[in-house]
Motif scaffolding. Structure first.
Motif, short mmCIF file in Angstrom:
data_model
loop_
_atom_site.label_atom_id
_atom_site.label_comp_id
_atom_site.label_asym_id
_atom_site.label_seq_id
_atom_site.Cartn_x
_atom_site.Cartn_y
_atom_site.Cartn_z
N ASP A 73 40.80 35.83 42.40
CA ASP A 73 40.99 36.75 43.75
C ASP A 73 41.81 38.50 43.43
O ASP A 73 43.00 38.34 44.42
N PHE A 74 41.81 38.43 42.51
CA PHE A 74 42.28 39.85 41.89
C PHE A 74 41.97 40.61 40.99
O PHE A 74 41.05 40.49 40.26
N ASP A 79 45.76 43.18 37.13
CA ASP A 79 46.80 42.73 36.50
C ASP A 79 47.37 42.72 38.17
O ASP A 79 48.13 42.46 38.60
N ALA A 80 45.80 43.11 39.37
CA ALA A 80 47.19 43.37 40.71
C ALA A 80 45.61 43.06 41.20
O ALA A 80 44.85 43.36 41.10
N GLN A 81 46.09 43.82 42.93
CA GLN A 81 44.97 43.65 43.88
C GLN A 81 44.88 45.14 43.92
O GLN A 81 44.25 45.69 44.62
N ASP A 82 46.33 45.79 44.69
CA ASP A 82 46.09 46.98 45.26
C ASP A 82 46.79 48.13 43.81
O ASP A 82 47.63 47.59 43.45
N PHE A 83 46.28 49.17 44.26
CA PHE A 83 46.65 50.55 42.97
C PHE A 83 46.61 51.78 43.51
O PHE A 83 45.35 52.10 44.74
N ASP A 84 47.03 52.67 42.90
CA ASP A 84 46.69 54.43 43.90
C ASP A 84 44.88 54.41 42.79
O ASP A 84 45.80 55.06 41.33
#
Length: 159
Positions: A73-74, A79-84
């Motif tokens: 679920d990532f 190692d995250a769900q959100d990023f720029d």
């Protein structure tokens, strides 16, 4: 003489990761120009065991319960769900160590331009299969987990 000047100009214009080597190129694919979700079936040919077993279980869980989040679920490579994306692309640094038919590529980058917990360091394990570098595992040095060690039971929540 013109070629030497051109090569020198290109070497300074391109990011260092571009010259890391073939194993790093296999990893770089998942970060730039756009981050790609490793567990997506269209990228399965870029992986090998043991991580493909987890991907297969994730696929089975998704088929059994399409309305629920599957085991992964990532984004494992982040190692995250959100990023720029701009920040990831700008800060990505790759280094590789090759030992025969195996390689380790360390990817370090920031998810966002600010924030203390934005820095990530990922270790990608690769094996050479039929002359191509394939990813066998991904580990987060930041959060201390290894993708192949995550639990996934088809049709049930992980863990």
């Amino acid at each position: 003489m013109t070629r030497i000047v051109l090569l020198a100009a290109l070497a300074t214009a391109l990011p260092a990761a571009a010259f890391a080597g073939p194993a790093s190129d296999a990893v770089k694919f998942f970060y730039v120009p756009a981050v790609k979700f490793e567990a997506d079936a269209q990228y399965r040919d870029r992986f090998t065991e043991p991580v493909t077993k987890l991907f297969d279980l994730n696929d089975q869980a998704t088929k059994k319960n399409p309305d629920q989040v599957a085991c992964i679920d990532f984004d494992p490579g982040l190692d995250a769900q959100d990023f720029d994306q701009k920040t990831v692309s700008k800060t990505l640094k790759l280094s590789e160590t090759v030992d025969g038919d195996t390689a380790q590529v360390v990817a370090s980058f920031k998810l966002f331009s600010d924030g203390d917990d934005s820095q990530r360091e990922m270790r990608w394990s690769l094996k050479q299969v039929d002359g191509k570098w394939k990813i066998s595992d991904i580990a987060s040095k930041t959060s201390d987990w290894t993708l192949s060690q995550l639990e996934c039971v088809a049709g049930q929540d992980p863990g």
